[in-house]
Write a protein that holds these residues in place. Structure first.
Motif, PDB file in Angstrom:
ATOM      1  N   GLY A  73      10.965   0.604 -11.590  1.00 15.60           N
ATOM      2  CA  GLY A  73      11.412   1.994 -11.607  1.00 15.60           C
ATOM      3  C   GLY A  73      10.618   2.889 -10.668  1.00 15.60           C
ATOM      4  N   TYR A  74       9.982   2.286  -9.659  1.00 15.13           N
ATOM      5  CA  TYR A  74       9.175   3.066  -8.717  1.00 15.13           C
ATOM      6  C   TYR A  74      10.068   3.882  -7.794  1.00 15.13           C
ATOM      7  CZ  TYR A  74       5.166   0.168 -10.101  1.00 15.13           C
ATOM      8  OH  TYR A  74       4.176  -0.460 -10.802  1.00 15.13           O
ATOM      9  N   SER A  75       9.526   4.981  -7.313  1.00 14.42           N
ATOM     10  CA  SER A  75      10.236   5.807  -6.330  1.00 14.42           C
ATOM     11  C   SER A  75      10.353   5.039  -5.015  1.00 14.42           C
ATOM     12  CB  SER A  75       9.477   7.115  -6.096  1.00 14.42           C
ATOM     13  OG  SER A  75       8.253   6.841  -5.418  1.00 14.42           O
ATOM     14  N   VAL A  76      11.218   5.514  -4.141  1.00 14.25           N
ATOM     15  CA  VAL A  76      11.376   4.888  -2.826  1.00 14.25           C
ATOM     16  C   VAL A  76      10.041   4.883  -2.092  1.00 14.25           C
ATOM     17  CG1 VAL A  76      12.496   5.079  -0.572  1.00 14.25           C
ATOM     18  CG2 VAL A  76      13.807   5.502  -2.652  1.00 14.25           C
ATOM     19  N   ASP A  77       9.337   6.012  -2.118  1.00 20.33           N
ATOM     20  CA  ASP A  77       8.068   6.113  -1.393  1.00 20.33           C
ATOM     21  C   ASP A  77       7.020   5.145  -1.947  1.00 20.33           C
ATOM     22  OD1 ASP A  77       9.107   8.049   0.279  1.00 20.33           O
ATOM     23  OD2 ASP A  77       8.264   9.721  -0.869  1.00 20.33           O
ATOM     24  N   HIS A  78       6.897   5.081  -3.273  1.00 19.17           N
ATOM     25  CA  HIS A  78       5.894   4.205  -3.878  1.00 19.17           C
ATOM     26  C   HIS A  78       6.247   2.730  -3.646  1.00 19.17           C
ATOM     27  CE1 HIS A  78       2.539   3.151  -6.378  1.00 19.17           C
ATOM     28  NE2 HIS A  78       3.316   2.481  -7.225  1.00 19.17           N
ATOM     29  N   ALA A  79       7.509   2.377  -3.822  1.00 20.59           N
ATOM     30  CA  ALA A  79       7.945   0.996  -3.603  1.00 20.59           C
ATOM     31  C   ALA A  79       7.747   0.597  -2.144  1.00 20.59           C
ATOM     32  CB  ALA A  79       9.409   0.831  -4.010  1.00 20.59           C
ATOM     33  N   THR A  80       8.025   1.500  -1.232  1.00 19.36           N
ATOM     34  CA  THR A  80       7.829   1.218   0.195  1.00 19.36           C
ATOM     35  C   THR A  80       6.357   1.048   0.516  1.00 19.36           C
ATOM     36  OG1 THR A  80       9.851   2.431   0.739  1.00 19.36           O
ATOM     37  CG2 THR A  80       8.275   2.067   2.536  1.00 19.36           C
ATOM     38  N   SER A  81       5.524   1.890  -0.063  1.00 23.19           N
ATOM     39  CA  SER A  81       4.080   1.780   0.150  1.00 23.19           C
ATOM     40  C   SER A  81       3.548   0.427  -0.334  1.00 23.19           C
ATOM     41  CB  SER A  81       3.371   2.925  -0.571  1.00 23.19           C
ATOM     42  OG  SER A  81       1.983   2.786  -0.506  1.00 23.19           O
ATOM     43  N   LEU A  82       3.997  -0.005  -1.512  1.00 19.25           N
ATOM     44  CA  LEU A  82       3.580  -1.311  -2.024  1.00 19.25           C
ATOM     45  C   LEU A  82       4.089  -2.438  -1.136  1.00 19.25           C
ATOM     46  CD1 LEU A  82       4.115  -0.768  -5.851  1.00 19.25           C
ATOM     47  CD2 LEU A  82       1.925  -1.028  -4.659  1.00 19.25           C
ATOM     48  N   MET A  83       5.334  -2.351  -0.695  1.00 18.48           N
ATOM     49  CA  MET A  83       5.894  -3.376   0.177  1.00 18.48           C
ATOM     50  C   MET A  83       5.106  -3.462   1.475  1.00 18.48           C
ATOM     51  SD  MET A  83       7.739  -3.614   3.205  1.00 18.48           S
ATOM     52  CE  MET A  83       8.495  -2.009   3.339  1.00 18.48           C
ATOM     53  N   LEU A  84       4.730  -2.320   2.034  1.00 15.09           N
ATOM     54  CA  LEU A  84       3.956  -2.326   3.278  1.00 15.09           C
ATOM     55  C   LEU A  84       2.564  -2.922   3.069  1.00 15.09           C
ATOM     56  CD1 LEU A  84       5.035   1.094   4.824  1.00 15.09           C
ATOM     57  CD2 LEU A  84       5.602  -1.221   5.648  1.00 15.09           C
ATOM     58  N   ALA A  85       1.973  -2.692   1.912  1.00 13.88           N
ATOM     59  CA  ALA A  85       0.685  -3.321   1.604  1.00 13.88           C
ATOM     60  C   ALA A  85       0.849  -4.833   1.528  1.00 13.88           C
ATOM     61  CB  ALA A  85       0.120  -2.770   0.297  1.00 13.88           C
ATOM     62  N   VAL A  86       1.920  -5.287   0.895  1.00 15.55           N
ATOM     63  CA  VAL A  86       2.191  -6.724   0.835  1.00 15.55           C
ATOM     64  C   VAL A  86       2.348  -7.270   2.258  1.00 15.55           C
ATOM     65  CG1 VAL A  86       3.889  -8.470   0.148  1.00 15.55           C
ATOM     66  CG2 VAL A  86       3.233  -6.671  -1.464  1.00 15.55           C
ATOM     67  N   HIS A  87       3.099  -6.576   3.078  1.00 20.57           N
ATOM     68  CA  HIS A  87       3.393  -7.030   4.433  1.00 20.57           C
ATOM     69  C   HIS A  87       2.153  -7.033   5.331  1.00 20.57           C
ATOM     70  CE1 HIS A  87       5.810  -7.833   7.960  1.00 20.57           C
ATOM     71  NE2 HIS A  87       5.291  -6.777   8.556  1.00 20.57           N
ATOM     72  N   HIS A  88       1.392  -5.940   5.300  1.00 19.28           N
ATOM     73  CA  HIS A  88       0.249  -5.802   6.214  1.00 19.28           C
ATOM     74  C   HIS A  88      -1.036  -6.427   5.683  1.00 19.28           C
ATOM     75  CE1 HIS A  88       2.460  -3.387   9.060  1.00 19.28           C
ATOM     76  NE2 HIS A  88       2.786  -2.514   8.114  1.00 19.28           N
ATOM     77  N   ASP A  89      -1.282  -6.294   4.377  1.00 24.05           N
ATOM     78  CA  ASP A  89      -2.534  -6.788   3.790  1.00 24.05           C
ATOM     79  C   ASP A  89      -2.391  -8.177   3.174  1.00 24.05           C
ATOM     80  OD1 ASP A  89      -3.566  -4.292   4.492  1.00 24.05           O
ATOM     81  OD2 ASP A  89      -3.197  -3.460   2.490  1.00 24.05           O
ATOM     82  N   GLY A  90      -1.159  -8.640   3.047  1.00 22.30           N
ATOM     83  CA  GLY A  90      -0.926  -9.958   2.465  1.00 22.30           C
ATOM     84  C   GLY A  90      -0.690  -9.944   0.974  1.00 22.30           C
ATOM     85  N   HIS A  91      -0.961  -8.820   0.320  1.00 26.76           N
ATOM     86  CA  HIS A  91      -0.742  -8.718  -1.124  1.00 26.76           C
ATOM     87  C   HIS A  91      -0.840  -7.257  -1.553  1.00 26.76           C
ATOM     88  CE1 HIS A  91      -5.117  -8.575  -0.922  1.00 26.76           C
ATOM     89  NE2 HIS A  91      -5.097  -8.016  -2.119  1.00 26.76           N
ATOM     90  N   ALA A  92      -0.359  -6.979  -2.757  1.00 23.14           N
ATOM     91  CA  ALA A  92      -0.484  -5.638  -3.345  1.00 23.14           C
ATOM     92  C   ALA A  92      -0.490  -5.772  -4.856  1.00 23.14           C
ATOM     93  CB  ALA A  92       0.664  -4.729  -2.914  1.00 23.14           C
ATOM     94  N   ILE A  93      -1.267  -4.915  -5.504  1.00 18.88           N
ATOM     95  CA  ILE A  93      -1.264  -4.831  -6.965  1.00 18.88           C
ATOM     96  C   ILE A  93      -0.098  -3.927  -7.343  1.00 18.88           C
ATOM     97  CG2 ILE A  93      -2.531  -4.064  -8.997  1.00 18.88           C
ATOM     98  CD1 ILE A  93      -5.107  -4.602  -7.244  1.00 18.88           C
ATOM     99  N   VAL A  94       0.882  -4.492  -8.030  1.00 21.61           N
ATOM    100  CA  VAL A  94       2.089  -3.731  -8.341  1.00 21.61           C
ATOM    101  C   VAL A  94       2.128  -3.226  -9.771  1.00 21.61           C
ATOM    102  CG1 VAL A  94       3.422  -4.885  -6.543  1.00 21.61           C
ATOM    103  CG2 VAL A  94       3.440  -5.803  -8.867  1.00 21.61           C
ATOM    104  N   ALA A  95       1.247  -3.748 -10.640  1.00 23.39           N
ATOM    105  CA  ALA A  95       1.211  -3.282 -12.024  1.00 23.39           C
ATOM    106  C   ALA A  95      -0.120  -3.687 -12.637  1.00 23.39           C
ATOM    107  CB  ALA A  95       2.354  -3.884 -12.839  1.00 23.39           C
TER     108      ALA A  95
END
Length: 98
Positions: A48-70
């Motif tokens: 249920g994340y906003s577009v901005d928050h979901a995009t930010s997490l996706m970019l962290a996954v893409h650029h950093d290799g991972h993201a804490i999503v919850a």
């Protein structure tokens, strides 16, 4: 004549307080399969994340290799990680740093 009563051995010094809830995290890892737009859609629809928050997490996954999503109780995080697997994302559960 009196009937003897059994008295169980009870350790009266046992601490019965509940253990503190330790926070756990769901980590989503980068993969070469899923499109970035799909990952954003999964984060938006499942969490249920906003577009901005979901995009930010996706970019962290893409650029950093991972993201804490919850983060939260272990059982809940295991359910979230399983849901990410069902969406085709690579996710793991780890104890949050103290």
């Amino acid at each position: 004549m009196s009937t003897p009563t059994a008295t169980p051995d009870i350790a009266e010094d046992i601490d019965l307080r509940a253990a503190p809830l330790e926070p756990w995290q769901v980590v989503v890892w980068n993969d070469p399969v899923n499109l970035m737009s799909y990952v954003v859609r999964v984060f938006r629809t499942y969490f249920g994340y906003s577009v901005d928050h979901a995009t930010s997490l996706m970019l962290a996954v893409h650029h950093d290799g991972h993201a804490i999503v919850a983060s939260g109780p272990r059982e809940t995080m295991e359910v979230h990680a399983q849901a990410m697997h069902e969406f085709g994302l690579w996710a793991t559960v780890r104890r949050a740093p103290q």
